[in-house]
Design a protein around this motif. Structure first.
Motif, mmCIF file in Angstrom:
data_model
loop_
_atom_site.group_PDB
_atom_site.id
_atom_site.type_symbol
_atom_site.label_atom_id
_atom_site.label_comp_id
_atom_site.label_asym_id
_atom_site.label_seq_id
_atom_site.Cartn_x
_atom_site.Cartn_y
_atom_site.Cartn_z
ATOM 1 N N VAL A 73 9.219 -3.454 -0.248
ATOM 2 C CA VAL A 73 10.107 -2.405 -0.731
ATOM 3 C C VAL A 73 9.264 -1.146 -0.934
ATOM 4 O O VAL A 73 8.255 -1.178 -1.650
ATOM 5 N N PHE A 74 9.700 -0.044 -0.315
ATOM 6 C CA PHE A 74 8.984 1.230 -0.413
ATOM 7 C C PHE A 74 9.809 2.182 -1.271
ATOM 8 O O PHE A 74 10.955 2.511 -0.940
ATOM 9 N N THR A 75 9.212 2.597 -2.380
ATOM 10 C CA THR A 75 9.917 3.399 -3.387
ATOM 11 C C THR A 75 9.652 4.893 -3.181
ATOM 12 O O THR A 75 8.855 5.290 -2.330
ATOM 13 N N LYS A 76 10.360 5.704 -4.017
ATOM 14 C CA LYS A 76 10.248 7.172 -3.971
ATOM 15 C C LYS A 76 10.541 7.688 -2.567
ATOM 16 O O LYS A 76 9.843 8.556 -2.024
ATOM 17 N N PHE A 77 11.599 7.140 -2.006
ATOM 18 C CA PHE A 77 11.966 7.466 -0.624
ATOM 19 C C PHE A 77 12.414 8.915 -0.498
ATOM 20 O O PHE A 77 12.183 9.557 0.524
ATOM 21 N N PHE A 78 13.055 9.456 -1.530
ATOM 22 C CA PHE A 78 13.572 10.822 -1.448
ATOM 23 C C PHE A 78 12.433 11.835 -1.273
ATOM 24 O O PHE A 78 12.587 12.841 -0.579
ATOM 25 N N ASN A 79 11.299 11.580 -1.911
ATOM 26 C CA ASN A 79 10.146 12.471 -1.733
ATOM 27 C C ASN A 79 9.703 12.514 -0.275
ATOM 28 O O ASN A 79 9.295 13.554 0.237
ATOM 29 N N GLN A 80 9.786 11.357 0.372
ATOM 30 C CA GLN A 80 9.408 11.294 1.779
ATOM 31 C C GLN A 80 10.449 11.982 2.658
ATOM 32 O O GLN A 80 10.112 12.634 3.648
ATOM 33 N N ILE A 81 11.728 11.818 2.296
ATOM 34 C CA ILE A 81 12.800 12.426 3.102
ATOM 35 C C ILE A 81 12.635 13.938 3.155
ATOM 36 O O ILE A 81 12.897 14.579 4.185
ATOM 37 N N ASN A 92 3.872 -21.815 -3.585
ATOM 38 C CA ASN A 92 4.593 -21.550 -2.341
ATOM 39 C C ASN A 92 6.098 -21.421 -2.527
ATOM 40 O O ASN A 92 6.787 -20.959 -1.612
ATOM 41 N N ASN A 93 6.625 -21.825 -3.673
ATOM 42 C CA ASN A 93 8.064 -21.733 -3.880
ATOM 43 C C ASN A 93 8.506 -20.345 -4.355
ATOM 44 O O ASN A 93 9.704 -20.078 -4.446
ATOM 45 N N ARG A 94 7.578 -19.463 -4.645
ATOM 46 C CA ARG A 94 7.918 -18.155 -5.203
ATOM 47 C C ARG A 94 8.092 -17.110 -4.100
ATOM 48 O O ARG A 94 7.257 -17.001 -3.204
ATOM 49 N N LEU A 95 9.190 -16.340 -4.204
ATOM 50 C CA LEU A 95 9.406 -15.212 -3.309
ATOM 51 C C LEU A 95 8.553 -14.041 -3.774
ATOM 52 O O LEU A 95 8.371 -13.821 -4.969
ATOM 53 N N ILE A 96 8.046 -13.260 -2.831
ATOM 54 C CA ILE A 96 7.163 -12.142 -3.147
ATOM 55 C C ILE A 96 7.849 -10.846 -2.750
ATOM 56 O O ILE A 96 8.291 -10.696 -1.602
ATOM 57 N N ILE A 97 7.945 -9.912 -3.702
ATOM 58 C CA ILE A 97 8.466 -8.577 -3.441
ATOM 59 C C ILE A 97 7.294 -7.608 -3.576
ATOM 60 O O ILE A 97 6.821 -7.350 -4.687
ATOM 61 N N ALA A 98 6.802 -7.096 -2.442
ATOM 62 C CA ALA A 98 5.676 -6.169 -2.447
ATOM 63 C C ALA A 98 6.222 -4.751 -2.533
ATOM 64 O O ALA A 98 6.987 -4.310 -1.668
ATOM 65 N N VAL A 99 5.817 -4.025 -3.580
ATOM 66 C CA VAL A 99 6.344 -2.689 -3.859
ATOM 67 C C VAL A 99 5.236 -1.670 -3.640
ATOM 68 O O VAL A 99 4.105 -1.853 -4.095
ATOM 69 N N GLU A 100 5.585 -0.546 -2.935
ATOM 70 C CA GLU A 100 4.593 0.488 -2.684
ATOM 71 C C GLU A 100 5.316 1.816 -2.455
ATOM 72 O O GLU A 100 6.455 1.850 -1.973
ATOM 73 N N ASN A 101 4.644 2.917 -2.822
ATOM 74 C CA ASN A 101 5.227 4.242 -2.616
ATOM 75 C C ASN A 101 5.307 4.556 -1.128
ATOM 76 O O ASN A 101 4.422 4.176 -0.351
ATOM 77 N N CYS A 102 6.361 5.276 -0.752
ATOM 78 C CA CYS A 102 6.449 5.753 0.626
ATOM 79 C C CYS A 102 5.315 6.733 0.894
ATOM 80 O O CYS A 102 4.907 7.492 0.010
ATOM 81 N N GLY A 103 4.830 6.741 2.128
ATOM 82 C CA GLY A 103 3.751 7.648 2.488
ATOM 83 C C GLY A 103 3.261 7.356 3.887
ATOM 84 O O GLY A 103 3.974 6.758 4.715
ATOM 85 N N ASP A 104 2.040 7.768 4.143
ATOM 86 C CA ASP A 104 1.430 7.560 5.450
ATOM 87 C C ASP A 104 1.226 6.062 5.677
ATOM 88 O O ASP A 104 0.608 5.384 4.851
ATOM 89 N N TRP A 105 1.738 5.559 6.802
ATOM 90 C CA TRP A 105 1.637 4.111 7.040
ATOM 91 C C TRP A 105 0.187 3.655 7.123
ATOM 92 O O TRP A 105 -0.137 2.522 6.758
ATOM 93 N N SER A 106 -0.703 4.514 7.580
ATOM 94 C CA SER A 106 -2.110 4.109 7.687
ATOM 95 C C SER A 106 -2.772 3.947 6.332
ATOM 96 O O SER A 106 -3.834 3.327 6.233
#
Length: 833
Positions: free
Chosen positions: A357-365, A322-336
């Protein structure tokens, strides 16, 4: 032409005639040949209206019909062999031609496959060339796209190693030093990055750190957990990287220190197979806080394979603390189609320690066509969860621009490009703080910084507690030094002696203050402490075994001390004596003990019985009395241990209690004078031994002489003794019976009187004379003797030395208090904007 036709007709006619014969031959062996032939002939004859002769007619024609098939059988057999041979040759020829045809077909097929293979290779090489060219073209295009945002490196560019001001890292080092000195720790945060494969998880770690580490290398994904342990070390001007030993790989069974340039290759060589065994990398530098970043194996979201199950178990076990922070990483895309939210809720249902954190944001832009579409996408995240959108250059660009400044430049250019396109479509600027690596890094490090701030009050509390303890210790030393006067020493000695004797008296009378469950002894434990099994033994050193419950020993299984333990010993002695029998009496014993009567030269068998009972009782009970004395001394001596524990327990109670008095304080400090307490205990031990010696001598008086026993016997004669010396058996039986009676009488008397004498000459003096014996000797001590017992001179020297040390410690803590407050204030400096 006509001749050839006539020949063909003749050939066909001959073949037509051979066929019935052949059929007739194959039918003959089965016994049906004649009937078949006759039937055929009959049918032909009937069809033309010619009557056939019967089988009974003996005409030349009939005989001719019977002999004809036998001749035909012989000729047909030769023809059939030739036919089979011909057929076999035809089959062999067909088989040879078929094999030849198959061989040619295989050769042609092999040639076609070889041609196709060469063509595929050529196509693959061509494709690779085109792909490489396209990649190079795309890479160059990407670089040009980034550099359009400007080539200059901003002055406020930050990474993990210069995010805070220099003073923050220096003050943090001091705080760490204080925590070590105070034997406490500042817990350092742990941040876990988790996400699907190809989501850019490892790339985000590099961007967060600010260094192009190329973590995944040629593998394209993390296959083992990687722990990056950042350690604040003021001696390291540049980062010192140590890769810890890897027990699973033979070549890496020891720690190695490597430069940053070799880190990616080292990780690649270790990151070959999926495993839950982590790779540990320590990065020491003076410009870092203590922090651990954990890169996890990439998830296979849409797979139900065994590999995916193993990866899920590895990642969930890492996320579980429980002491660890979690950074969830995923590609940008369809929210569903997003999957990380469901996965993270398995380990963090309330999402209280998770950031997305959602990566590859420029592809989505590039897919956005209007203000409405971009704002709708940015609003798709959950409002109560902190989320970020980032664009990170691909690994080839990061590897090409691995120098820290250039790497930071590309990160900044990617951020500017995102913001430029968002500005073009007029996005909602409320989301500005959620876009880019720098806001993400600032958010996480702010959490880290605040966690360290939370530990500052705890360290300060420990520091001031140590300072107060040092002040108290110094005051106690000063009081103890001033208390080493003759009058105070005499008061201390008197108070301790009285307390010791009072506790000893209570333990003999009966009290539970000594905690019998801890300090008491069962009968078995008591015997075990005596050595050699602790059993009662006879004159021949043979153990006397018995069941204490069967013999009625009270409290044999209870833990006792003092008076109750002494009572149990007396009951045990009584039981052993009552079950002691006279040893065997032989005829030699009777004849020797009888002797000659001085008056008439007739053997005196009464005297023999008296002498035998006297000797046998002494042999039986003297060892028991000696053992009783030793056991009683042991029980009394162990009261000193119980007394010390009671005194110590009273001291602890007074420390926690509100009320104290002078005598109590004196007793509390008695542990500092072991030589004096040993002197008091030595007086106690000597008194016990002297009292036991006197009691033992009193008990030995119970063994009367033979003459005394004989006089008592002859005074009350109630036994007829034999006068015929020649009947030895009758003589022995009579003497043995009388000796047994005398032994039983002596046993009852000795048992009763020994118990009375132990009560009167051993226990009573312990409750009365002990006080006068010890207290008088302590009171009469001269001042010089008292100072020697308390080791005044040596104690003063030690106390003065301790005072100097404690004074230095107090000054050190006072200085540390001031330095700590300054360092804490410096560390609490606001973050750079």
């Amino acid at each position: 032409m006509s001749k050839n036709k006539s020949d063909d007709k003749k050939k066909k006619h001959d073949e037509g005639e051979k066929k019935p014969e052949t059929l007739n031959q194959f039918a003959t062996p089965n016994g049906n040949g004649n009937s078949a032939t006759n039937s055929s002939s009959s049918s032909v004859s009937s069809s033309v209206g010619v009557s056939q002769p019967t089988s009974s007619q003996n005409t030349p024609q009939a005989q001719s019909q019977v002999t004809t098939p036998q001749h035909a059988l012989s000729s047909l057999s030769i023809t059939d062999a030739e036919l089979l041979e011909s057929k076999k040759k035809e089959e062999d020829e067909k088989k040879r031609k078929s094999e030849e045809l198959q061989r040619k077909t295989d050769e042609e097929k092999s040639k076609r496959e070889e041609q196709e293979k060469r063509k595929r290779q050529q196509d693959e090489e061509e494709r690779k060339k085109n792909s490489s060219a396209n990649q190079e073209l795309n890479e160059e295009f990407e670089i040009q796209s980034l550099e359009q945002m400007g080539k200059s490196i901003p002055n406020n560019l930050q990474d993990l190693f210069n995010f805070f001001p220099t003073d923050v890292y220096a003050s943090y080092d001091k705080l760490q030093s204080f925590s070590r000195d105070l034997n406490t720790t500042i817990s350092h945060p742990e941040i876990v990055f988790v996400g699907p494969r190809t989501s850019g998880k490892s790339s985000l770690i590099e961007a967060f750190i600010g260094r192009s580490l190329n973590i995944v290398g040629q593998n394209g994904c993390s296959k083992r957990p990687i722990y990056f342990q950042f350690v604040n070390n003021i001696e390291c001007e540049v980062p010192k990287i140590t890769v810890k030993r890897d027990s699973n790989i033979k070549d890496f069974d020891h720690d190695i220190v490597i430069p940053l340039e070799q880190l990616n290759d080292n990780i690649f060589r270790r990151n070959q197979q999926l495993s839950d065994d982590p790779i540990y990398i320590t990065i020491e530098t003076k410009s870092s806080l203590n922090l651990t970043i954990i890169d996890t194996p990439g998830l296979l979201i849409d797979s139900n394979s065994q590999e995916q199950q193993k990866i899920d178990n590895i990642v969930q076990s890492i996320l579980k603390p429980n002491n660890r922070l979690i950074i969830a990483v995923e590609n940008c895309g369809d929210w569903s189609q997003m999957s990380m939210l469901t996965f993270i809720k398995k380990v963090d249902p309330e999402l209280s320690r998770s950031t997305f954190v959602f990566t590859k944001f420029f592809n989505q832009i590039q897919d956005f066509t209007s203000t409405r579409s971009v704002n709708r996408f940015l609003a798709g995240t959950m409002s109560e969860i902190k989320s970020f959108f980032v664009t990170i250059p691909n690994h080839k660009i990061r590897a090409r621009f691995s120098e820290p400044a250039r790497f930071q430049e590309k990160l900044q250019q990617a951020y500017k490009r995102d913001m430029y396109h968002l500005e073009q479509i007029q996005y909602d600027k409320r989301y500005e703080r959620s876009i880019g690596v720098n806001p993400f890094r600032k958010y996480i490090l702010n959490i880290v910084w605040k966690s360290y701030q939370d530990g500052i009050p705890r360290i300060l509390k420990h520091l001031r507690a140590k300072r107060q303890t040092a002040e108290k210790t110094l005051n106690d030393l000063q009081k103890q030094t001033s208390s080493l006067s003759a009058n105070l020493l005499r008061s201390i000695s008197s108070n301790y002696t009285v307390t010791f004797l009072q506790i000893n008296e209570k333990l003999l009378s009966g009290t539970s203050e000594g905690n019998p469950s801890v300090n008491g002894q069962t009968l078995e434990e008591e015997k075990h402490q005596q050595g050699d099994g602790g059993d009662w033994v006879d004159i021949y050193n043979r153990p006397i075994k018995f069941d204490p419950e069967e013999w009625g020993i009270p409290y044999w299984n209870s833990k006792l001390y003092g008076g109750q333990q002494f009572e149990r010993l007396m009951a045990e002695f009584k039981a052993v004596c009552e079950n002691t029998k006279i040893s065997e009496v032989t005829m030699d014993d009777v004849a020797t003990a009888a002797g000659i009567n001085k008056l008439n030269n007739i053997p005196n068998y009464a005297w023999a019985a008296s002498d035998l009972s006297q000797q046998k009782s002494q042999e039986a009970f003297v060892p028991l009395i000696e053992q009783l004395c030793e056991r009683a001394v042991y029980i009394m001596k162990r009261l000193t241990e119980v007394s010390d524990k009671i005194i110590d327990q009273r001291r602890k109670s007074r420390i926690s209690g509100p009320n104290t008095n002078r005598s109590a304080i004196d007793i509390d400090n008695i542990g500092q004078y072991p030589y004096f307490t040993h002197y008091v205990k030595d007086l106690y031990y000597k008194f016990i031994e002297q009292t036991a010696k006197i009691c033992k001598e009193k008990c030995m008086d119970e063994f009367y002489s033979t003459r005394t026993i004989y006089w008592e016997l002859t005074e009350h004669p109630d036994q007829s003794l034999p006068f015929n010396r020649n009947d030895h058996q009758d003589t022995k039986q009579a003497v043995d019976q009388l000796a047994n009676q005398l032994f039983d009488s002596i046993r009852q008397r000795i048992t009763k009187n020994v118990l009375l004498k132990f009560y009167n000459f051993f226990l009573v003096p312990m409750q009365t004379e002990l006080w006068n014996e010890i207290q008088s000797k302590i009171t009469c001590l001269q001042n010089d003797s008292l100072e020697q017992l308390f080791e005044v001179q040596a104690t003063k020297e030690l106390l003065l030395e301790d005072e100097k040390k404690q004074q230095a410690i107090l000054e050190k803590y006072s200085q540390h208090d001031e330095i700590f407050i300054k360092s804490a204030a410096m560390f609490s400096h606001p973050l750079q904007s």
